[in-house]
Write a protein that holds these residues in place. Structure first.
Motif, PDB file in Angstrom:
ATOM      1  N   ASN A  44       0.808  -1.227   0.000  1.00 28.41           N
ATOM      2  CA  ASN A  44       0.000   0.000   0.000  1.00 28.41           C
ATOM      3  C   ASN A  44       0.841   1.276   0.000  1.00 28.41           C
ATOM      4  N   GLY A  45       2.132   1.169  -0.300  1.00 30.80           N
ATOM      5  CA  GLY A  45       2.943   2.373  -0.361  1.00 30.80           C
ATOM      6  C   GLY A  45       4.425   2.111  -0.144  1.00 30.80           C
ATOM      7  N   ASP A  72       1.363   7.434  -1.643  1.00 28.61           N
ATOM      8  CA  ASP A  72       0.440   6.298  -1.703  1.00 28.61           C
ATOM      9  C   ASP A  72      -0.667   6.528  -2.728  1.00 28.61           C
ATOM     10  N   PHE A  78      -1.229   0.865  -5.272  1.00 28.37           N
ATOM     11  CA  PHE A  78      -1.238   0.887  -3.816  1.00 28.37           C
ATOM     12  C   PHE A  78      -2.661   0.838  -3.246  1.00 28.37           C
TER      13      PHE A  78
END
Length: 204
Positions: A44-45, A72, A78
């Motif tokens: 997610n990032g 993000d 992400f």
């Protein structure tokens, strides 16, 4: 078949580690940095290994014309990857439970493993394409414009896997704990398929 189904239920649960642990790690070491700079790639990032690593990497990249590392919200991946991983976890558990009650056979276990493998390869391909663009699509007005010995502009793509020397930096890219947990979980589902196959042969 119950042993195989239990493994099929447990295997996907290891993918939960991807929500808490980094999937990939890239480290940059150079003589002027006593502590290497690093970034962890999560589903997610992107996060710095240390507090100011992302800021320092972006500062270095500015001089050679590379873009700042994406936030993000800058990459659809992400947002999509956590949903895809969650769906695969739920699907794997459902297949395992159905196998436990003999509603599906071992082929479903192999099917889940194959689907997860394809998704993983696609994710790696997408990640590599992003790194190619990130390391080659440089600002023509950069402060430093470096060239290869043949006169072509120098590019700065990090390796997908392994080590490479870029200027005075040693760049190493390797799987992180989240990737190893995913590997263990997928191996368990593959083993589940094998045990299910052996069980079906004995029944025959």
């Amino acid at each position: 078949m119950k042993k195989a189904s239990t493994l099929m239920i447990l295997g996907p649960l290891f993918l939960l580690g991807l929500y808490f642990l980094p999937l990939w790690n890239i480290m940059l070491g150079a003589p002027q940095y006593p502590e290497p700079l690093g970034m962890n790639i999560h589903i997610n990032g992107i996060r710095g290994v240390s507090e100011f690593d992302i800021q320092n990497i972006d500062g270095l990249n500015h001089y050679i014309g590379m873009r700042t590392l994406p936030k993000d919200e800058d990459m659809w991946e992400f947002s999509a990857f956590p949903i895809i991983v969650g769906a695969m976890i739920v699907l794997g558990i459902i297949v395992g439970v159905l196998g436990y009650f003999k509603k599906v056979g071992y082929r479903w276990f192999f099917g889940w493993f194959l689907l997860m493998s394809v998704l993983g390869i696609m994710g790696m391909y997408d990640f590599n394409n992003w790194m190619v663009d990130y390391g080659t699509n440089l600002d023509p007005n950069a402060i430093m414009k470096l060239e290869n010995p043949d006169g072509t502009p120098m590019t700065y793509k990090p390796p997908l896997f392994g080590h490479v020397k870029m200027l005075n930096f040693d760049v190493t890219s390797l799987p992180a704990p989240g990737a190893w947990m995913m590997f263990v979980g997928m191996t368990m589902t593959l083993l589940a398929g094998y045990l299910g196959w052996k069980s079906s042969k004995k029944t025959e």
